[in-house]
Design a protein around this motif. Structure first.
Motif, PDB file in Angstrom:
ATOM      1  N   THR A 194       0.799  -1.226   0.000  1.00  0.00           N
ATOM      2  CA  THR A 194       0.000   0.000   0.000  1.00  0.00           C
ATOM      3  C   THR A 194       0.830   1.274   0.000  1.00  0.00           C
ATOM      4  O   THR A 194       0.273   2.370   0.009  1.00  0.00           O
ATOM      5  CB  THR A 194      -0.938   0.013   1.226  1.00  0.00           C
ATOM      6  OG1 THR A 194      -0.173  -0.213   2.427  1.00  0.00           O
ATOM      7  CG2 THR A 194      -1.994  -1.080   1.099  1.00  0.00           C
ATOM      8  N   CYS A 195       2.188   1.161   0.039  1.00  0.00           N
ATOM      9  CA  CYS A 195       3.003   2.360  -0.108  1.00  0.00           C
ATOM     10  C   CYS A 195       2.994   2.779  -1.580  1.00  0.00           C
ATOM     11  O   CYS A 195       2.563   2.022  -2.453  1.00  0.00           O
ATOM     12  CB  CYS A 195       4.430   2.107   0.379  1.00  0.00           C
ATOM     13  SG  CYS A 195       5.298   0.790  -0.477  1.00  0.00           S
ATOM     14  N   VAL A 196       3.436   3.984  -1.862  1.00  0.00           N
ATOM     15  CA  VAL A 196       3.370   4.516  -3.231  1.00  0.00           C
ATOM     16  C   VAL A 196       4.778   4.900  -3.689  1.00  0.00           C
ATOM     17  O   VAL A 196       5.429   5.731  -3.050  1.00  0.00           O
ATOM     18  CB  VAL A 196       2.441   5.747  -3.300  1.00  0.00           C
ATOM     19  CG1 VAL A 196       2.380   6.274  -4.724  1.00  0.00           C
ATOM     20  CG2 VAL A 196       1.040   5.389  -2.794  1.00  0.00           C
ATOM     21  N   PRO A 197       5.228   4.289  -4.815  1.00  0.00           N
ATOM     22  CA  PRO A 197       4.601   3.172  -5.526  1.00  0.00           C
ATOM     23  C   PRO A 197       4.755   1.865  -4.754  1.00  0.00           C
ATOM     24  O   PRO A 197       5.638   1.740  -3.903  1.00  0.00           O
ATOM     25  CB  PRO A 197       5.366   3.122  -6.855  1.00  0.00           C
ATOM     26  CG  PRO A 197       6.691   3.724  -6.553  1.00  0.00           C
ATOM     27  CD  PRO A 197       6.471   4.756  -5.496  1.00  0.00           C
ATOM     28  N   ALA A 198       3.901   0.903  -5.063  1.00  0.00           N
ATOM     29  CA  ALA A 198       3.889  -0.368  -4.330  1.00  0.00           C
ATOM     30  C   ALA A 198       5.180  -1.148  -4.571  1.00  0.00           C
ATOM     31  O   ALA A 198       5.733  -1.144  -5.679  1.00  0.00           O
ATOM     32  CB  ALA A 198       2.686  -1.200  -4.746  1.00  0.00           C
ATOM     33  N   ILE A 199       5.657  -1.802  -3.518  1.00  0.00           N
ATOM     34  CA  ILE A 199       6.863  -2.630  -3.614  1.00  0.00           C
ATOM     35  C   ILE A 199       6.492  -4.098  -3.810  1.00  0.00           C
ATOM     36  O   ILE A 199       7.177  -4.826  -4.531  1.00  0.00           O
ATOM     37  CB  ILE A 199       7.720  -2.446  -2.349  1.00  0.00           C
ATOM     38  CG1 ILE A 199       8.229  -1.001  -2.267  1.00  0.00           C
ATOM     39  CG2 ILE A 199       8.890  -3.428  -2.320  1.00  0.00           C
ATOM     40  CD1 ILE A 199       8.955  -0.665  -0.984  1.00  0.00           C
ATOM     41  N   LEU A 200       5.413  -4.538  -3.182  1.00  0.00           N
ATOM     42  CA  LEU A 200       4.943  -5.915  -3.323  1.00  0.00           C
ATOM     43  C   LEU A 200       3.559  -5.918  -3.966  1.00  0.00           C
ATOM     44  O   LEU A 200       2.768  -4.991  -3.756  1.00  0.00           O
ATOM     45  CB  LEU A 200       4.875  -6.603  -1.955  1.00  0.00           C
ATOM     46  CG  LEU A 200       6.201  -6.834  -1.224  1.00  0.00           C
ATOM     47  CD1 LEU A 200       5.936  -7.488   0.134  1.00  0.00           C
ATOM     48  CD2 LEU A 200       7.156  -7.682  -2.048  1.00  0.00           C
ATOM     49  N   PRO A 201       3.233  -6.970  -4.706  1.00  0.00           N
ATOM     50  CA  PRO A 201       1.905  -7.062  -5.324  1.00  0.00           C
ATOM     51  C   PRO A 201       0.885  -7.607  -4.335  1.00  0.00           C
ATOM     52  O   PRO A 201       1.258  -8.161  -3.288  1.00  0.00           O
ATOM     53  CB  PRO A 201       2.141  -8.058  -6.459  1.00  0.00           C
ATOM     54  CG  PRO A 201       3.166  -9.001  -5.899  1.00  0.00           C
ATOM     55  CD  PRO A 201       4.086  -8.132  -5.056  1.00  0.00           C
ATOM     56  N   PRO A 202      -0.399  -7.451  -4.624  1.00  0.00           N
ATOM     57  CA  PRO A 202      -1.388  -8.217  -3.845  1.00  0.00           C
ATOM     58  C   PRO A 202      -1.039  -9.701  -3.933  1.00  0.00           C
ATOM     59  O   PRO A 202      -0.669 -10.192  -5.012  1.00  0.00           O
ATOM     60  CB  PRO A 202      -2.713  -7.911  -4.552  1.00  0.00           C
ATOM     61  CG  PRO A 202      -2.467  -6.626  -5.278  1.00  0.00           C
ATOM     62  CD  PRO A 202      -1.028  -6.631  -5.676  1.00  0.00           C
ATOM     63  N   LEU A 203      -1.124 -10.418  -2.822  1.00  0.00           N
ATOM     64  CA  LEU A 203      -0.685 -11.809  -2.827  1.00  0.00           C
ATOM     65  C   LEU A 203      -1.582 -12.690  -3.682  1.00  0.00           C
ATOM     66  O   LEU A 203      -1.186 -13.801  -4.047  1.00  0.00           O
ATOM     67  CB  LEU A 203      -0.602 -12.331  -1.394  1.00  0.00           C
ATOM     68  CG  LEU A 203       0.427 -11.612  -0.513  1.00  0.00           C
ATOM     69  CD1 LEU A 203       0.607 -12.348   0.811  1.00  0.00           C
ATOM     70  CD2 LEU A 203       1.760 -11.442  -1.218  1.00  0.00           C
ATOM     71  N   GLY A 204      -2.780 -12.184  -4.012  1.00  0.00           N
ATOM     72  CA  GLY A 204      -3.630 -12.899  -4.953  1.00  0.00           C
ATOM     73  C   GLY A 204      -3.026 -12.958  -6.345  1.00  0.00           C
ATOM     74  O   GLY A 204      -3.396 -13.825  -7.147  1.00  0.00           O
ATOM     75  N   ALA A 239       9.542  -8.838 -13.543  1.00  0.00           N
ATOM     76  CA  ALA A 239       9.937  -8.436 -14.897  1.00  0.00           C
ATOM     77  C   ALA A 239       9.065  -7.329 -15.461  1.00  0.00           C
ATOM     78  O   ALA A 239       9.350  -6.816 -16.554  1.00  0.00           O
ATOM     79  CB  ALA A 239       9.886  -9.651 -15.825  1.00  0.00           C
ATOM     80  N   GLY A 240       8.010  -6.956 -14.753  1.00  0.00           N
ATOM     81  CA  GLY A 240       7.088  -5.948 -15.270  1.00  0.00           C
ATOM     82  C   GLY A 240       7.775  -4.619 -15.521  1.00  0.00           C
ATOM     83  O   GLY A 240       8.298  -3.990 -14.603  1.00  0.00           O
ATOM     84  N   SER A 241       7.788  -4.182 -16.759  1.00  0.00           N
ATOM     85  CA  SER A 241       8.468  -2.932 -17.127  1.00  0.00           C
ATOM     86  C   SER A 241       7.600  -1.704 -16.895  1.00  0.00           C
ATOM     87  O   SER A 241       8.107  -0.585 -16.843  1.00  0.00           O
ATOM     88  CB  SER A 241       8.895  -2.986 -18.597  1.00  0.00           C
ATOM     89  OG  SER A 241       7.764  -3.227 -19.430  1.00  0.00           O
ATOM     90  N   SER A 242       6.308  -1.917 -16.727  1.00  0.00           N
ATOM     91  CA  SER A 242       5.409  -0.772 -16.605  1.00  0.00           C
ATOM     92  C   SER A 242       5.291  -0.258 -15.171  1.00  0.00           C
ATOM     93  O   SER A 242       4.873   0.883 -14.956  1.00  0.00           O
ATOM     94  CB  SER A 242       4.012  -1.148 -17.113  1.00  0.00           C
ATOM     95  OG  SER A 242       3.489  -2.236 -16.370  1.00  0.00           O
ATOM     96  N   ARG A 243       5.656  -1.082 -14.188  1.00  0.00           N
ATOM     97  CA  ARG A 243       5.474  -0.660 -12.806  1.00  0.00           C
ATOM     98  C   ARG A 243       6.566   0.311 -12.368  1.00  0.00           C
ATOM     99  O   ARG A 243       7.723   0.200 -12.771  1.00  0.00           O
ATOM    100  CB  ARG A 243       5.422  -1.866 -11.866  1.00  0.00           C
ATOM    101  CG  ARG A 243       6.727  -2.616 -11.693  1.00  0.00           C
ATOM    102  CD  ARG A 243       6.524  -3.848 -10.834  1.00  0.00           C
ATOM    103  NE  ARG A 243       7.767  -4.583 -10.608  1.00  0.00           N
ATOM    104  CZ  ARG A 243       8.535  -4.421  -9.540  1.00  0.00           C
ATOM    105  NH1 ARG A 243       8.172  -3.568  -8.600  1.00  0.00           N
ATOM    106  NH2 ARG A 243       9.649  -5.112  -9.400  1.00  0.00           N
ATOM    107  N   SER A 244       6.189   1.264 -11.541  1.00  0.00           N
ATOM    108  CA  SER A 244       7.137   2.237 -11.005  1.00  0.00           C
ATOM    109  C   SER A 244       7.971   1.586  -9.897  1.00  0.00           C
ATOM    110  O   SER A 244       7.489   0.720  -9.174  1.00  0.00           O
ATOM    111  CB  SER A 244       6.397   3.452 -10.452  1.00  0.00           C
ATOM    112  OG  SER A 244       5.609   4.066 -11.450  1.00  0.00           O
TER     113      SER A 244
END
Length: 499
Positions: A194-204, A239-244
């Protein structure tokens, strides 16, 4: 956020103290092997396997952390349900065998717990152990936490700091109506989601359903299926290139963690913490969580809809919020290093780190410098041992453990834990126990210009073992094999996800 210039280096000092050394890993491996030997003396448990789980497997334990152990009855075969009554019977038989061996003390049988547990302390290593039967759920959750720690290294550091802080303020004890260590780890995960930008994804996004529900059929097949899907999703996220990319320092993340939960007692009346979705969830709209009977709801993302914080009481929740708020305020404004240490750590650690500063200042004032014109570090050998200990990448139960040379000298008397692995009494320094003969031998060796290392008596602080241990042993583990690989039997049946 205005960065506190003192906070980051202070946090690194604390982490150097609390992160486990190679000797701490070896000690726990020895305890596990001792339990395996006891198991063979129990007729009904022959053929069962001993599997560690919890913080030891997730690599989230501190130097004096407990050891969680599962006695697996059906390792490698089909997953079968073991009834609570049968678990109680088997643990009772194990209790009698452990008592007869004479290697364990403080044996306590928590027979009516949700998961029956046998609590013991290893007599030689003084490691507290919680032993359960067929705790596949605990094993699975430990692996998930380890995989998550590989996404970003700040997660592990935050968990270690938060656990030490919680122990220092007596809010990490489910028996007394506060957090267990697992729920604290989930709060750290939620903060990094929940920090901005997120460091971890939703575990789902790592595993799309309750993983415990998929523990069925052939155990090896079920575990590998969960691991492979999780590994693929973790690789996709990394590997996601779009995430901050979040470049916050460890200190910034820790301060914002305490600020986020400083009003948790007010939020908890309507909202629950949901690491599975990575957001606060309205309790009244979530049918899985009704009827609400808890003061705080932190959903277990791997065993939904279980509440990982079910032990937290309403009375203690208000006190917990006050501790969060006080810590957030102090860390944001206090630039005194010793004061920060006192807020984040227990007395035995804070007193040791304060002594470190005093000694460093004393050396600096007296012009004691190293060849690079810098003040000489307090107890350079201990700092070197700590830095070596923090290079570990994976727990030794995972395949291909890293080579790790053993330190060649024991720690000094100022070690925040004493030489038997126990915390000194408050206000009491560890005592080196030597007989007059041993003291005279050591003095004569120094007098003759010899440093008593290899031939030091077993009670000497210069021997490779701990105080009072046989020479050549550290925490009861032989030091004759530096950097020895972990054997297949020690690795057990644990694995990391294939990539």
């Amino acid at each position: 956020m205005n960065r506190n210039p003192v906070l980051d280096p202070t946090l690194q000092e604390i982490l150097q103290v609390i992160k486990p050394t190679r000797a701490d890993w070896d000690t726990r491996i020895t305890v596990i092997d001792q339990l395996r030997n006891v198991l063979q003396s129990v007729e009904s448990l022959r053929g069962a396997t001993v599997q560690p789980f919890g913080s030891f497997v997730s690599n989230l334990f501190t130097r004096w952390g407990d050891l969680d152990i599962s006695v697996d009855l059906f390792s490698g075969s089909s997953i079968l349900f073991t009834g609570k009554k049968q678990k109680q019977t088997l643990l009772g038989q194990l209790l009698r065998a452990m008592r007869a061996s004479g290697l364990w003390y403080r044996l306590q049988f928590v027979i009516h717990a949700r998961v029956p547990i046998l609590k013991v302390v290893s007599g030689h290593q003084r490691i507290s152990c919680d032993i359960s039967i067929d705790n596949l759920e605990g094993l699975l959750k430990s692996r998930f936490l380890f995989w998550i720690s590989e996404i970003d290294g700040r997660f592990r550091d935050l968990v270690l700091l938060v656990k030490e802080w919680a122990k220092a303020h007596d809010i990490n004890n489910p028996k007394n109506g506060t957090f267990n260590s697992y729920s604290l780890s989930l709060l750290v995960i939620f903060h990094l989601q929940t920090c901005v930008p997120a460091i971890l994804p939703p575990l789902g996004e790592i595993y799309p359903r309750s993983a415990v529900d998929d523990l069925k059929g052939v155990r090896k097949t079920a575990e590998e299926s969960i691991a492979q899907l999780s590994a693929a999703n973790i690789a996709r996220f990394k590997a996601g290139s779009s995430r901050s990319v979040n470049r916050s320092s460890l200190s910034e993340l820790l301060v914002s963690f305490f600020a986020k939960f400083s009003d948790i007692n007010l939020k908890a009346t309507e909202l629950g913490v949901c690491p599975f979705t990575g957001r606060w969830e309205n309790i009244s709209n979530n049918t899985r969580w009704l009827p609400k009977t808890y003061s705080l709801f932190v959903e277990d993302p791997f065993e939904q809809p279980e509440n990982a914080a079910r032990s937290v009481s309403r009375k203690n929740l208000n006190r917990i919020a006050q501790v969060f708020e006080m810590t957030s305020r102090r860390l944001a404004s206090d630039s005194n290093r010793n004061s920060i240490v006192g807020v984040l750590t227990a007395p035995h650690i804070s007193q040791s780190l304060v002594r470190t500063t005093s000694l460093q200042n004393h050396h600096h004032a007296n012009g004691v410098r190293n060849p690079h014109n810098q003040s000489r570090p307090w107890n350079h050998q201990m700092q070197q041992n700590w830095s070596q200990s923090n290079t570990i990448q994976n727990p030794p139960y995972w395949p291909a453990p890293p080579a790790w040379p053993r330190p060649q000298q024991n720690w000094s008397q100022n070690n925040p834990r004493n030489m038997q692995g126990q915390a000194p009494f408050r206000g009491q320094r560890p005592v080196i126990t030597q007989t007059p003969t041993q003291q005279q031998q050591q003095k004569s060796q120094y007098k003759n210009g010899k440093q008593p290392m290899a031939n030091a008596p077993s009670g000497s602080s210069q021997s490779q073992g701990h105080i009072g241990k046989p020479p050549g042993q550290t925490n009861g583990v032989s030091s004759a094999r530096p950097g020895a690989p972990i054997s297949q039997s020690q690795r057990g049946q644990m694995w990391r996800p294939r990539t």
